[in-house]
Design a protein around this motif. Structure first.
Motif, PDB file in Angstrom:
ATOM      1  N   PRO A  89       0.706  -1.214   0.005  1.00  0.00           N
ATOM      2  CA  PRO A  89      -0.073   0.110   0.009  1.00  0.00           C
ATOM      3  C   PRO A  89       0.886   1.266   0.037  1.00  0.00           C
ATOM      4  O   PRO A  89       0.460   2.364  -0.611  1.00  0.00           O
ATOM      5  CB  PRO A  89      -0.784  -0.120   1.266  1.00  0.00           C
ATOM      6  CG  PRO A  89      -0.952  -1.513   1.485  1.00  0.00           C
ATOM      7  CD  PRO A  89       0.382  -2.163   1.067  1.00  0.00           C
ATOM      8  N   ARG A  90       1.971   1.281   0.720  1.00  0.00           N
ATOM      9  CA  ARG A  90       2.758   2.381   0.891  1.00  0.00           C
ATOM     10  C   ARG A  90       3.352   2.591  -0.591  1.00  0.00           C
ATOM     11  O   ARG A  90       3.455   3.972  -1.002  1.00  0.00           O
ATOM     12  CB  ARG A  90       3.699   2.488   1.788  1.00  0.00           C
ATOM     13  CG  ARG A  90       4.519   3.782   2.203  1.00  0.00           C
ATOM     14  CD  ARG A  90       5.252   3.758   3.497  1.00  0.00           C
ATOM     15  NE  ARG A  90       6.139   5.155   3.826  1.00  0.00           N
ATOM     16  CZ  ARG A  90       7.241   4.988   3.817  1.00  0.00           C
ATOM     17  NH1 ARG A  90       8.240   3.870   3.630  1.00  0.00           N
ATOM     18  NH2 ARG A  90       7.996   6.198   4.060  1.00  0.00           N
ATOM     19  N   ASN A  91       4.003   1.733  -1.007  1.00  0.00           N
ATOM     20  CA  ASN A  91       4.630   1.916  -2.426  1.00  0.00           C
ATOM     21  C   ASN A  91       3.602   2.473  -3.478  1.00  0.00           C
ATOM     22  O   ASN A  91       3.933   3.475  -4.102  1.00  0.00           O
ATOM     23  CB  ASN A  91       5.146   0.687  -2.859  1.00  0.00           C
ATOM     24  CG  ASN A  91       6.229   0.608  -2.095  1.00  0.00           C
ATOM     25  OD1 ASN A  91       7.295   1.480  -1.513  1.00  0.00           O
ATOM     26  ND2 ASN A  91       7.015  -0.710  -2.026  1.00  0.00           N
ATOM     27  N   THR A  92       2.419   1.898  -3.396  1.00  0.00           N
ATOM     28  CA  THR A  92       1.430   1.979  -4.660  1.00  0.00           C
ATOM     29  C   THR A  92       0.947   3.544  -4.314  1.00  0.00           C
ATOM     30  O   THR A  92       0.727   4.219  -5.341  1.00  0.00           O
ATOM     31  CB  THR A  92       0.467   1.146  -4.573  1.00  0.00           C
ATOM     32  OG1 THR A  92      -0.132   0.952  -3.578  1.00  0.00           O
ATOM     33  CG2 THR A  92       1.135  -0.358  -5.256  1.00  0.00           C
TER      34      THR A  92
ATOM     35  N   LEU B   1      -7.849  -5.859   3.193  1.00  0.00           N
ATOM     36  CA  LEU B   1      -7.404  -4.843   3.879  1.00  0.00           C
ATOM     37  C   LEU B   1      -6.781  -3.595   3.155  1.00  0.00           C
ATOM     38  O   LEU B   1      -6.106  -3.852   2.221  1.00  0.00           O
ATOM     39  CB  LEU B   1      -6.533  -5.388   5.169  1.00  0.00           C
ATOM     40  CG  LEU B   1      -6.892  -6.476   5.880  1.00  0.00           C
ATOM     41  CD1 LEU B   1      -5.727  -6.868   6.820  1.00  0.00           C
ATOM     42  CD2 LEU B   1      -8.017  -6.037   6.809  1.00  0.00           C
ATOM     43  N   VAL B   2      -7.088  -2.646   3.627  1.00  0.00           N
ATOM     44  CA  VAL B   2      -6.588  -1.189   2.991  1.00  0.00           C
ATOM     45  C   VAL B   2      -6.196  -0.298   4.231  1.00  0.00           C
ATOM     46  O   VAL B   2      -6.798  -0.086   4.780  1.00  0.00           O
ATOM     47  CB  VAL B   2      -7.473  -0.724   2.097  1.00  0.00           C
ATOM     48  CG1 VAL B   2      -6.886   0.704   1.562  1.00  0.00           C
ATOM     49  CG2 VAL B   2      -7.933  -1.482   0.888  1.00  0.00           C
ATOM     50  N   PRO B   3      -4.602  -0.211   4.503  1.00  0.00           N
ATOM     51  CA  PRO B   3      -4.238   0.831   5.547  1.00  0.00           C
ATOM     52  C   PRO B   3      -4.816   2.200   5.548  1.00  0.00           C
ATOM     53  O   PRO B   3      -5.181   2.637   4.224  1.00  0.00           O
ATOM     54  CB  PRO B   3      -2.746   0.698   5.324  1.00  0.00           C
ATOM     55  CG  PRO B   3      -2.278  -0.445   4.724  1.00  0.00           C
ATOM     56  CD  PRO B   3      -3.549  -0.601   3.620  1.00  0.00           C
ATOM     57  N   PHE B   4      -4.950   2.467   6.597  1.00  0.00           N
ATOM     58  CA  PHE B   4      -5.864   4.019   6.585  1.00  0.00           C
ATOM     59  C   PHE B   4      -4.850   4.930   5.963  1.00  0.00           C
ATOM     60  O   PHE B   4      -3.664   5.042   6.056  1.00  0.00           O
ATOM     61  CB  PHE B   4      -6.204   4.209   7.846  1.00  0.00           C
ATOM     62  CG  PHE B   4      -7.165   3.784   8.750  1.00  0.00           C
ATOM     63  CD1 PHE B   4      -8.478   3.729   8.283  1.00  0.00           C
ATOM     64  CD2 PHE B   4      -6.973   2.958   9.778  1.00  0.00           C
ATOM     65  CE1 PHE B   4      -9.599   3.106   8.906  1.00  0.00           C
ATOM     66  CE2 PHE B   4      -8.019   2.235  10.548  1.00  0.00           C
ATOM     67  CZ  PHE B   4      -9.104   2.259  10.002  1.00  0.00           C
ATOM     68  N   GLY B   5      -5.366   5.997   5.075  1.00  0.00           N
ATOM     69  CA  GLY B   5      -4.641   6.982   4.459  1.00  0.00           C
ATOM     70  C   GLY B   5      -4.222   6.430   3.150  1.00  0.00           C
ATOM     71  O   GLY B   5      -3.772   7.142   2.216  1.00  0.00           O
ATOM     72  N   VAL B   6      -4.520   5.024   2.615  1.00  0.00           N
ATOM     73  CA  VAL B   6      -4.265   4.742   1.440  1.00  0.00           C
ATOM     74  C   VAL B   6      -5.640   4.564   0.387  1.00  0.00           C
ATOM     75  O   VAL B   6      -6.453   4.197   1.045  1.00  0.00           O
ATOM     76  CB  VAL B   6      -3.718   3.332   1.338  1.00  0.00           C
ATOM     77  CG1 VAL B   6      -3.338   2.853  -0.121  1.00  0.00           C
ATOM     78  CG2 VAL B   6      -2.195   3.457   2.144  1.00  0.00           C
TER      79      VAL B   6
END
Length: 369
Positions: free
Chosen positions: A214-217, A295-300
């Protein structure tokens, strides 16, 4: 006796024309040197291009190798002078790298349309002897910043070098030295480095499945660069976004956005499909119970989480993914195979950044000479 080659002459002329003024300005800022900073830099640069990185070996080369004698203007800097100068280049390398990239763009060599990204592991200096030395209570050679990481089928204590390259020209457009064991969170730093070191971001970025996080994308998507990142999980059919912006499972069932966040790993928004019990795709999805979660991390954002994967499924995406490997592996093959860049000679993250900067700069200069 070794003859002066046309390539060596062109290298000197290019460095003098492009970087000479900046290098000499660097010397004036720090009180001047006994040697011309441009000559010292040429010795370092050519040494790295030839796989000669030890300051003592470079000192010897300046005395007995006519190629280095030509680059140093017949002077014989000692190893301490070369080592000090190399450390002092740390704050200038990115600016020098940018000058080379800008010249490549002016010549029409560097396209800046599609970049490929990958990481490679390089061992720290004396890293493999650290444990034995500590157990023997010998002199402390420990590098606190070096980390244990897997490369291929073996473990090394070292650094993870992130490299971005232009797909058309094969030139390096950005580099970062990290001590992260994997590539899962490296894209924000890579994008920032590319913008600083080559002057602009490309239109598209292609990475392997190790970057599918998630952080990379999110970082690629928010930068305005079109991402092409294959799915990391190839064993299970993927979730997707439908035309209404809803998360749907492989069977087309809409996932319900749960009110309670998932906290098993890190706080994340939980989407759940509850129609798995009698679904025809239950076996393919590997479901043992009655539901499947996403799941999708908050902020993504959902759009960024799916964009890289879905772009890879287009005809253009499949073509770019096929070309990614040959483009970046050619660089790693040259640096690690032909130039012997398999272990650092400088310690710490700062030393890794200096060596990576010099070797990346030398690699790009080959496109101009």
């Amino acid at each position: 006796m070794q003859e002066r080659s046309p390539t060596l002459v062109r290298l000197r002329h290019v460095v003098e024309d492009l970087l000479g003024a900046r290098l000499r300005e660097m010397g004036s800022k720090q009180g001047g040197y006994s040697y011309d900073p441009c000559s010292l830099f040429l010795v370092l640069l050519f040494g790295y291009m030839q796989g000669v990185r030890s300051s003592r070996r470079l000192e010897e080369a300046c005395r007995f190798d006519r190629r280095y004698e030509y680059l140093s203007d017949g002077l014989e800097p000692d190893h301490a002078t070369l080592a000090r100068f190399r450390r002092k280049t740390q704050g200038e390398l990115e600016d020098l790298f940018l000058l080379v990239c800008e010249e490549a763009k002016r010549r029409g060599i560097l396209e800046h349309k599609t970049m490929v990204v990958d990481g490679t592991k390089v061992a720290a200096v004396r890293s493999q002897w650290q444990r034995a030395l500590r157990e023997a209570e010998e002199i402390d050679l420990w590098e606190e910043e070096a980390k244990t990481m897997l490369t291929g089928n073996r473990w090394v204590i070292g650094y993870n070098l992130q490299v971005a390259a232009d797909m058309k020209s094969g030139m390096i457009v950005g580099y970062v030295a990290t001590n992260s064991e994997n590539d899962m969170n490296q894209m924000p730093d890579v994008l920032a480095a590319v913008e600083r070191q080559s002057g602009q971001l490309p239109e598209q970025a292609v990475a392997d499945r190790g970057y599918d996080t998630p952080r990379n994308t999110q970082a690629v998507y928010e930068s305005g660069v079109k991402p092409f990142i294959p799915r990391s999980d190839r064993k299970r059919p993927p979730f997707r976004l439908n035309g209404n912006g809803q998360v749907v499972c492989p069977a087309g069932h809409v996932a319900t956005k749960m009110s309670k966040p998932d906290s098993r790993r890190s706080p994340a928004q939980l989407f759940r499909v509850k129609k798995c019990a009698k679904c025809a795709m239950k076996t393919a999805c590997g479901i043992k119970g009655k539901s499947r979660d996403f799941l999708v991390p908050f902020g993504v954002s959902l759009e960024s989480r799916f964009a890289g994967n879905e772009n890879c499924e287009t005809e253009e995406g499949r073509r770019l993914v096929r070309l990614r490997g040959p483009t970046i592996e050619r660089i790693f093959g040259q640096l690690k195979g032909n130039q012997g860049f398999r272990r650092f000679v400088l310690r710490g993250m700062s030393g890794a950044a200096i060596e990576l900067g010099i070797i990346a700069l030398g690699y790009n200069l080959n496109a101009l000479i």
